[in-house]
Design a protein around this motif. Structure first.
Motif, PDB file in Angstrom:
ATOM      1  N   ARG A  23       0.837  -1.204   0.000  1.00  0.00           N
ATOM      2  CA  ARG A  23       0.000   0.000   0.000  1.00  0.00           C
ATOM      3  C   ARG A  23       0.868   1.248   0.000  1.00  0.00           C
ATOM      4  O   ARG A  23       0.582   2.218  -0.709  1.00  0.00           O
ATOM      5  CB  ARG A  23      -0.929  -0.015   1.226  1.00  0.00           C
ATOM      6  N   ALA A  24       1.944   1.234   0.782  1.00  0.00           N
ATOM      7  CA  ALA A  24       2.885   2.357   0.795  1.00  0.00           C
ATOM      8  C   ALA A  24       3.488   2.550  -0.591  1.00  0.00           C
ATOM      9  O   ALA A  24       3.582   3.675  -1.082  1.00  0.00           O
ATOM     10  CB  ALA A  24       3.978   2.126   1.837  1.00  0.00           C
ATOM     11  N   ALA A  25       3.866   1.462  -1.246  1.00  0.00           N
ATOM     12  CA  ALA A  25       4.443   1.548  -2.593  1.00  0.00           C
ATOM     13  C   ALA A  25       3.461   2.188  -3.563  1.00  0.00           C
ATOM     14  O   ALA A  25       3.841   3.030  -4.388  1.00  0.00           O
ATOM     15  CB  ALA A  25       4.858   0.162  -3.079  1.00  0.00           C
ATOM     16  N   ALA A  26       2.203   1.809  -3.465  1.00  0.00           N
ATOM     17  CA  ALA A  26       1.184   2.377  -4.349  1.00  0.00           C
ATOM     18  C   ALA A  26       1.000   3.871  -4.106  1.00  0.00           C
ATOM     19  O   ALA A  26       0.788   4.639  -5.049  1.00  0.00           O
ATOM     20  CB  ALA A  26      -0.148   1.637  -4.163  1.00  0.00           C
ATOM     21  N   LEU A  27       1.090   4.296  -2.851  1.00  0.00           N
ATOM     22  CA  LEU A  27       0.946   5.718  -2.529  1.00  0.00           C
ATOM     23  C   LEU A  27       2.191   6.523  -2.929  1.00  0.00           C
ATOM     24  O   LEU A  27       2.083   7.684  -3.321  1.00  0.00           O
ATOM     25  CB  LEU A  27       0.667   5.901  -1.039  1.00  0.00           C
ATOM     26  N   LEU A  28       3.358   5.908  -2.821  1.00  0.00           N
ATOM     27  CA  LEU A  28       4.609   6.602  -3.127  1.00  0.00           C
ATOM     28  C   LEU A  28       4.903   6.684  -4.623  1.00  0.00           C
ATOM     29  O   LEU A  28       5.571   7.620  -5.066  1.00  0.00           O
ATOM     30  CB  LEU A  28       5.776   5.908  -2.416  1.00  0.00           C
ATOM     31  N   ALA A  29       4.418   5.714  -5.392  1.00  0.00           N
ATOM     32  CA  ALA A  29       4.737   5.659  -6.821  1.00  0.00           C
ATOM     33  C   ALA A  29       4.418   6.952  -7.571  1.00  0.00           C
ATOM     34  O   ALA A  29       5.249   7.411  -8.367  1.00  0.00           O
ATOM     35  CB  ALA A  29       4.047   4.458  -7.470  1.00  0.00           C
ATOM     36  N   PRO A  30       3.261   7.586  -7.357  1.00  0.00           N
ATOM     37  CA  PRO A  30       2.993   8.833  -8.072  1.00  0.00           C
ATOM     38  C   PRO A  30       3.989   9.956  -7.753  1.00  0.00           C
ATOM     39  O   PRO A  30       4.124  10.897  -8.533  1.00  0.00           O
ATOM     40  CB  PRO A  30       1.576   9.225  -7.619  1.00  0.00           C
ATOM     41  N   LEU A  31       4.698   9.831  -6.625  1.00  0.00           N
ATOM     42  CA  LEU A  31       5.716  10.813  -6.262  1.00  0.00           C
ATOM     43  C   LEU A  31       7.086  10.444  -6.834  1.00  0.00           C
ATOM     44  O   LEU A  31       8.063  11.157  -6.633  1.00  0.00           O
ATOM     45  CB  LEU A  31       5.831  10.936  -4.737  1.00  0.00           C
ATOM     46  N   GLY A  32       7.146   9.298  -7.521  1.00  0.00           N
ATOM     47  CA  GLY A  32       8.412   8.839  -8.074  1.00  0.00           C
ATOM     48  C   GLY A  32       9.317   8.185  -7.048  1.00  0.00           C
ATOM     49  O   GLY A  32      10.518   8.073  -7.261  1.00  0.00           O
ATOM     50  N   LEU A  33       8.733   7.719  -5.948  1.00  0.00           N
ATOM     51  CA  LEU A  33       9.508   7.106  -4.877  1.00  0.00           C
ATOM     52  C   LEU A  33       9.225   5.615  -4.770  1.00  0.00           C
ATOM     53  O   LEU A  33       8.126   5.157  -5.089  1.00  0.00           O
ATOM     54  CB  LEU A  33       9.178   7.765  -3.536  1.00  0.00           C
TER      55      LEU A  33
END
Length: 148
Positions: A23-33
């Protein structure tokens, strides 16, 4: 402790860890992280500039992992690295202005993720969770004790 309880407990912890990271990965992906990079940004935001080895220790990961993360974050313009004044072999890492702005966005996501994770949990239980989880982490920590 019987196996049924041990299995239920270990499975619940494993699944929480996997699902939370996803879930963290999904939230961070749009930030390029990618997972882990947000922790580095937040640590620098919390503490200010620090030597990479200290950063690795603070994050609880190996120095090569921090080196890889810092290279990626530096190439994206979020951090800068410079030789440490006291040891030219060491690098001091600090946030750039864009890194500070990104850290602020990560904080917003982190609050949303915590709220999502705690949905349906009584406030009193939620208040006890950070200390309880730190205890559980310490109980299974196999890293050598740090010199204080």
């Amino acid at each position: 402790m019987d196996f049924e309880y041990a299995d239920a407990l270990n499975q619940a912890i494993r699944l929480l860890s996997l699902r939370h990271r996803a879930r963290a990965a999904a939230l961070l992906a749009p930030l390029g992280l990618h997972p882990g990079q947000e922790a580095l940004l937040l640590e620098l935001d919390r503490t200010g500039p620090m030597i990479q080895a200290q950063l690795a220790d603070a994050l609880g990961c190996e120095p090569p992992s921090v080196t890889l993360m810092t290279r990626k974050l530096e190439s994206a313009g979020h951090i800068r690295r410079a030789p440490a004044p006291s040891d030219k072999r060491a690098s001091v890492v600090e946030l750039t202005d864009t890194g500070r702005a990104l850290a602020a966005r990560v904080k917003e996501l982190w609050c949303a993720l915590a709220e999502e994770t705690l949905r349906g949990v009584p406030a009193a239980t939620a208040a006890e969770l950070p200390a309880l989880l730190r205890t559980l982490t310490a109980n299974v920590d196999t890293r050598p004790a740090r010199d204080a």
